[in-house]
Design a protein around this motif. Structure first.
Motif, PDB file in Angstrom:
ATOM      1  N   LEU A 304       0.823  -1.212   0.000  1.00 28.00           N
ATOM      2  CA  LEU A 304       0.000   0.000   0.000  1.00 28.00           C
ATOM      3  C   LEU A 304       0.858   1.263   0.000  1.00 28.00           C
ATOM      4  CD1 LEU A 304      -2.804  -0.968   2.556  1.00 28.00           C
ATOM      5  CD2 LEU A 304      -2.731  -1.322   0.074  1.00 28.00           C
ATOM      6  N   PHE A 305       2.181   1.111  -0.058  1.00 27.38           N
ATOM      7  CA  PHE A 305       3.102   2.247  -0.040  1.00 27.38           C
ATOM      8  C   PHE A 305       4.093   2.109  -1.197  1.00 27.38           C
ATOM      9  CE2 PHE A 305       1.724   1.391   4.252  1.00 27.38           C
ATOM     10  CZ  PHE A 305       1.432   2.635   4.780  1.00 27.38           C
ATOM     11  N   THR A 306       4.527   3.252  -1.723  1.00 23.20           N
ATOM     12  CA  THR A 306       5.645   3.230  -2.655  1.00 23.20           C
ATOM     13  C   THR A 306       6.937   3.080  -1.853  1.00 23.20           C
ATOM     14  OG1 THR A 306       6.041   5.634  -2.612  1.00 23.20           O
ATOM     15  CG2 THR A 306       4.370   4.813  -4.166  1.00 23.20           C
ATOM     16  N   ASN A 307       8.009   2.729  -2.534  1.00 24.78           N
ATOM     17  CA  ASN A 307       9.295   2.593  -1.835  1.00 24.78           C
ATOM     18  C   ASN A 307       9.744   3.901  -1.219  1.00 24.78           C
ATOM     19  OD1 ASN A 307       9.382  -0.096  -2.463  1.00 24.78           O
ATOM     20  ND2 ASN A 307      11.280   0.006  -3.650  1.00 24.78           N
ATOM     21  N   ARG A 308       9.459   5.029  -1.892  1.00 21.93           N
ATOM     22  CA  ARG A 308       9.870   6.309  -1.313  1.00 21.93           C
ATOM     23  C   ARG A 308       9.043   6.637  -0.074  1.00 21.93           C
ATOM     24  NH1 ARG A 308      10.381  11.913  -4.705  1.00 21.93           N
ATOM     25  NH2 ARG A 308       8.188  11.514  -5.131  1.00 21.93           N
ATOM     26  N   GLN A 309       7.770   6.290  -0.072  1.00 20.15           N
ATOM     27  CA  GLN A 309       6.957   6.500   1.127  1.00 20.15           C
ATOM     28  C   GLN A 309       7.475   5.653   2.284  1.00 20.15           C
ATOM     29  OE1 GLN A 309       3.124   5.589  -0.616  1.00 20.15           O
ATOM     30  NE2 GLN A 309       2.518   7.734  -0.630  1.00 20.15           N
ATOM     31  N   LEU A 310       7.861   4.428   2.013  1.00 16.70           N
ATOM     32  CA  LEU A 310       8.428   3.573   3.058  1.00 16.70           C
ATOM     33  C   LEU A 310       9.758   4.128   3.549  1.00 16.70           C
ATOM     34  CD1 LEU A 310       7.651   0.055   1.564  1.00 16.70           C
ATOM     35  CD2 LEU A 310       6.620   1.058   3.607  1.00 16.70           C
ATOM     36  N   LEU A 311      10.553   4.671   2.631  1.00 18.40           N
ATOM     37  CA  LEU A 311      11.826   5.277   3.029  1.00 18.40           C
ATOM     38  C   LEU A 311      11.593   6.440   3.982  1.00 18.40           C
ATOM     39  CD1 LEU A 311      14.973   5.272   2.383  1.00 18.40           C
ATOM     40  CD2 LEU A 311      14.435   7.173   0.849  1.00 18.40           C
TER      41      LEU A 311
END
Length: 402
Positions: A304-311
């Motif tokens: 449910l998240f992009t990798n940048r959001q997780l970062l």
């Protein structure tokens, strides 16, 4: 401290004097003995301590995240006046703390020139949000098909901005554009609504998505099949920035598209020191009431998240975990309270920082993931800029707590 003093009635010269006595002047030291005996500084409650340490958390996270959220500047005047030749926008350099620097671009202008708002100068325009559309390959022509519910970026009575979309010449996808000042048409309210609906229509409908390149229809069954096979993608459509007179809309630069792609190795390295690591836990099954996202292949919380959001979330979590070591002068109960109150801030950021958060084009804000008690699929979503002071950012999340 400035916000705290203003909330306690300090203005003008009194505000400047109080800041100087607290060591926030031009290099002077702290002069607490010069403060009045009834000064409010000693009466700051928990909310203000959390706000202050929230800024510390933000500063720590900014050092790691600033390069992934670039800031650009436009050459223009603050007020209409002098005629000037337009210049391409420029990306701002970062200092050692990750803060974007606008002053180096204006070194050629003296103080008298900059004091006249009619004179053009470089103006920083921080990013408010990145707008995205999920994508799928057309089953007929194999073009990249953006799944858009609407192409309206902003729809107010006095501000109407539209995302335009044209097929590429090679029929591999579409080319986006931004059209400001879209006129209203229609004699009455019903006619204007119908005209706006047709003008801003996206590619999605109740039956599926229509390919702009060949006109083929991808049914909802087709899209679910592609999603469960892991073939749903996403593409950035527009960027919302904070301009001189409010929010502005533009196309993303190639650099912004590049830095949005965060590698798996970078994520794994960041989350190695965070308990439980990446949020790989499974979502409830597609039979669960209100959970529609598993139908499209989103079967774990991480998806449910992009990798940048997780970062971004990981960087803020790590900074919050370092906070207790900084609260050495606080009593134990205060230390626990300040640290505990920082945790819901992360939850607030996650609520505004997933691929289920959408852009509200009438209010120009990010609608949260849990706008209602369900997790429906979203086709066009909004990615917040966590370092900004606007919707979805860390500072706003801190203020929302109180």
């Amino acid at each position: 401290m400035e916000a705290f003093l203003k909330a306690n009635g300090y203005t003008g010269a009194g505000l400047r004097t109080a800041l100087e006595r607290l060591g926030h002047g031009n290099g002077g030291g702290t002069q607490l003995q010069a403060m009045p005996h009834d000064a409010p500084v000693a009466k700051a409650d928990l909310a203000w301590h959390v706000r202050a340490w929230g800024r510390w958390v933000l500063a720590r996270a900014r050092r790691e995240l600033a390069s992934f959220y670039p800031t650009y500047a436009d050459f223009e005047s603050l007020e209409p006046g002098t005629q000037y030749d337009p210049c391409p926008m420029r990306m701002l350099e970062l200092d050692e703390n990750g803060v974007a620097q606008i002053d180096p671009l204006n070194t050629d202008f003296d103080a008298a020139y900059l004091n006249d708002p009619r004179n053009p100068r470089w103006i920083a325009k921080p990013t408010v949000a990145y707008l995205w559309a999920r994508t799928v390959s057309c089953k007929q022509c194999r073009a990249t098909l953006p799944l858009l519910k609407t192409r309206w970026l902003c729809k107010k009575d006095n501000k109407r901005v539209l995302l335009t979309m044209e097929p590429k010449a090679d029929h591999t996808g579409v080319v986006f554009g931004v059209q400001p000042d879209v006129p209203q048409n229609g004699g009455n309210a019903a006619q204007r609504r119908e005209h706006d609906r047709r003008t801003g229509a996206g590619t999605m409908s109740r039956t599926g998505a229509t390919c702009p390149s060949c006109g083929a229809i991808m049914t909802m069954g087709d899209i679910r099949f592609e999603g469960q096979a892991g073939r749903l993608g996403a593409m950035m459509t527009a960027v919302v920035v904070d301009g001189v007179k409010g929010k502005e809309y533009r196309l993303p630069t190639n650099h912004e598209i590049e830095v949005a792609e965060v590698t798996e190795e970078r994520l794994r390295f960041l989350y190695a020191d965070i308990p439980f690591g990446l949020p790989e836990e499974p979502l409830p099954s597609k039979e669960a009431l209100g959970f529609r996202v598993p139908l499209y292949g989103f079967d774990t919380w991480r998806k449910l998240f992009t990798n940048r959001q997780l970062l971004a979330l990981g960087a803020f979590v790590r900074s919050v975990r370092e906070l207790p070591e900084q609260l050495t002068d606080y009593p134990k109960d205060w230390k626990e309270s300040v640290n505990a109150m920082c945790l819901p801030i992360i939850s607030r950021m996650a609520d505004r920082g997933s691929t289920l958060a959408t852009w509200t084009n009438d209010r120009e804000t990010i609608r949260s993931t849990f706008a209602r008690f369900a997790l429906p699929i979203t086709w066009d979503f909004s990615e917040s800029a966590p370092l900004s002071d606007t919707t979805g950012g860390f500072v706003q999340s801190v203020d929302w707590m109180f």
